[in-house]
Design a protein around this motif. Structure first.
Motif, PDB file in Angstrom:
ATOM      1  N   LYS A  68      42.540  42.710  42.474  1.00  0.00           N
ATOM      2  CA  LYS A  68      42.570  41.362  43.026  1.00  0.00           C
ATOM      3  C   LYS A  68      41.316  40.564  42.689  1.00  0.00           C
ATOM      4  O   LYS A  68      41.213  39.392  43.071  1.00  0.00           O
ATOM      5  N   ALA A  69      40.364  41.187  41.998  1.00  0.00           N
ATOM      6  CA  ALA A  69      39.096  40.515  41.696  1.00  0.00           C
ATOM      7  C   ALA A  69      39.296  39.430  40.659  1.00  0.00           C
ATOM      8  O   ALA A  69      40.072  39.593  39.706  1.00  0.00           O
ATOM      9  N   GLY A  70      38.595  38.331  40.850  1.00  0.00           N
ATOM     10  CA  GLY A  70      38.657  37.224  39.907  1.00  0.00           C
ATOM     11  C   GLY A  70      37.277  36.662  39.633  1.00  0.00           C
ATOM     12  O   GLY A  70      36.281  37.044  40.265  1.00  0.00           O
ATOM     13  N   ILE A  71      37.232  35.725  38.728  1.00  0.00           N
ATOM     14  CA  ILE A  71      35.951  35.219  38.243  1.00  0.00           C
ATOM     15  C   ILE A  71      35.852  33.703  38.409  1.00  0.00           C
ATOM     16  O   ILE A  71      35.007  33.061  37.792  1.00  0.00           O
ATOM     17  N   LYS A  72      36.679  33.140  39.266  1.00  0.00           N
ATOM     18  CA  LYS A  72      36.742  31.688  39.413  1.00  0.00           C
ATOM     19  C   LYS A  72      35.408  31.098  39.844  1.00  0.00           C
ATOM     20  O   LYS A  72      34.899  30.155  39.223  1.00  0.00           O
ATOM     21  N   ALA A  73      34.833  31.646  40.918  1.00  0.00           N
ATOM     22  CA  ALA A  73      33.571  31.097  41.433  1.00  0.00           C
ATOM     23  C   ALA A  73      32.442  31.244  40.423  1.00  0.00           C
ATOM     24  O   ALA A  73      31.627  30.328  40.242  1.00  0.00           O
ATOM     25  N   ALA A  74      32.392  32.385  39.736  1.00  0.00           N
ATOM     26  CA  ALA A  74      31.332  32.610  38.761  1.00  0.00           C
ATOM     27  C   ALA A  74      31.476  31.691  37.547  1.00  0.00           C
ATOM     28  O   ALA A  74      30.477  31.176  37.026  1.00  0.00           O
ATOM     29  N   ILE A  76      33.035  28.658  37.357  1.00  0.00           N
ATOM     30  CA  ILE A  76      32.701  27.281  37.733  1.00  0.00           C
ATOM     31  C   ILE A  76      31.205  27.145  37.994  1.00  0.00           C
ATOM     32  O   ILE A  76      30.583  26.135  37.629  1.00  0.00           O
ATOM     33  N   GLY A  77      30.603  28.171  38.608  1.00  0.00           N
ATOM     34  CA  GLY A  77      29.166  28.124  38.860  1.00  0.00           C
ATOM     35  C   GLY A  77      28.352  28.086  37.582  1.00  0.00           C
ATOM     36  O   GLY A  77      27.344  27.371  37.496  1.00  0.00           O
TER      37      GLY A  77
END
Length: 292
Positions: A68-74, A76-77
């Protein structure tokens, strides 16, 4: 007149040819070793990470479950971080290079400044992280924000951009400056319309390398205290954020094997962002290179 013996000439020539072949072989083997190592590394990353690289991975936030891990926040950051680093570092770096090459007098003080700027390009990144923690996080009170991290990363790559811009400006022939002065242009008009357009390919080349280093650095962000896991997106320059290197570092150090594959998928995303940035910069560089 005494001539050199042909036997001696052939002996020395054979020795030089053999010596040249030995070094040529060594250089070829060194190149092949680097290419093979890079190919193995890319194969390992692609084979491990391609299975986790999907839409959910790009749109989900970080999770304690690998599937379920994703990289959306990283992701965009990192884009927010580059939005601060790029203008700050390029404007300050090119401006400093223009002053040192076009306006500053040739004396020992300015030579000392140039030498120290070159030396700063080799300082470990963790030192800049400590500097950013002291000045931007604590003294200026910016906290663990995008602005504090962006200023720290700008300091990190600033010497590289300055040195590259200096070399590019120095490579512009003086005849072009003199021709501009002869047409009645002022010094600033000459710099703006003659020197900078001709130096843009070299400046962008240095900026490409510097930005690539900035987006992949982890040590300064760790020192500043940038969080690894966030469940929200930043909405301003003073918001907290996380970045791709921080997220990949967190996944890679976990003992679960599944997170190693998630980290490989994150590396693929980071490499894609780097390739896109470099492609845009190379396109701009080639466009100006053809004009001037």
């Amino acid at each position: 007149m005494r001539y050199m013996d042909d036997t001696v000439v052939m002996k020395r020539l054979t020795k030089r040819i053999t010596f040249n072949k030995v070094w040529k072989t060594l250089f070829f083997l060194a190149t092949m070793f680097a290419l093979v190592t890079l190919a193995i590394l890319l194969y390992r990353i692609v084979s491990q990470g391609i299975g986790y690289l999907n839409i959910d991975f790009l749109t989900n936030f970080a999770s304690r479950f690998a599937d379920k891990a994703g990289i959306k926040a990283a992701l965009i950051g990192s884009l927010w971080l580059m939005a601060v680093v790029a203008p700050v570092s390029i404007i300050l770096g090119v401006g400093t290079a223009i002053y040192l090459e076009e306006y500053a007098k040739k004396n020992r003080i300015n030579d000392f400044i140039r030498m120290n700027i070159s030396n700063l390009a080799g300082v470990p990144s963790i030192v800049f992280g400590l500097l950013g923690l002291t000045i931007f996080v604590r003294m200026m009170g910016l906290g663990k924000s995008i602005l504090a991290a962006g200023f720290t990363m700008s300091l990190l790559i600033l010497p590289v951009i300055i040195v590259a811009a200096q070399e590019a400006i120095r490579a512009v022939p003086n005849e072009q400056r003199e021709a501009s002065y002869g047409m009645g242009a002022t010094k600033w008009q000459t710099i703006l319309r003659v020197v900078l357009p001709a130096a843009i390919p070299g400046i962008l080349t240095g900026s490409i390398l510097a930005m690539s280093r900035a987006i992949g650095e982890t040590a300064p962000l760790v020192v500043i205290g940038i969080p690894v896991i966030l469940q929200f997106l930043p909405n301003s320059l003073l918001s907290q954020f996380t970045a791709l290197p921080m997220q990949i570092y967190d996944w890679a150090k976990r003992p679960q094997e599944a997170f190693q594959y998630v980290a490989a998928a994150g590396i693929l995303v980071l490499m894609t962002v780097l390739l896109l940035m470099n492609s845009i910069a190379i396109f701009i560089r080639n466009k100006f290179q053809k004009r001037y």
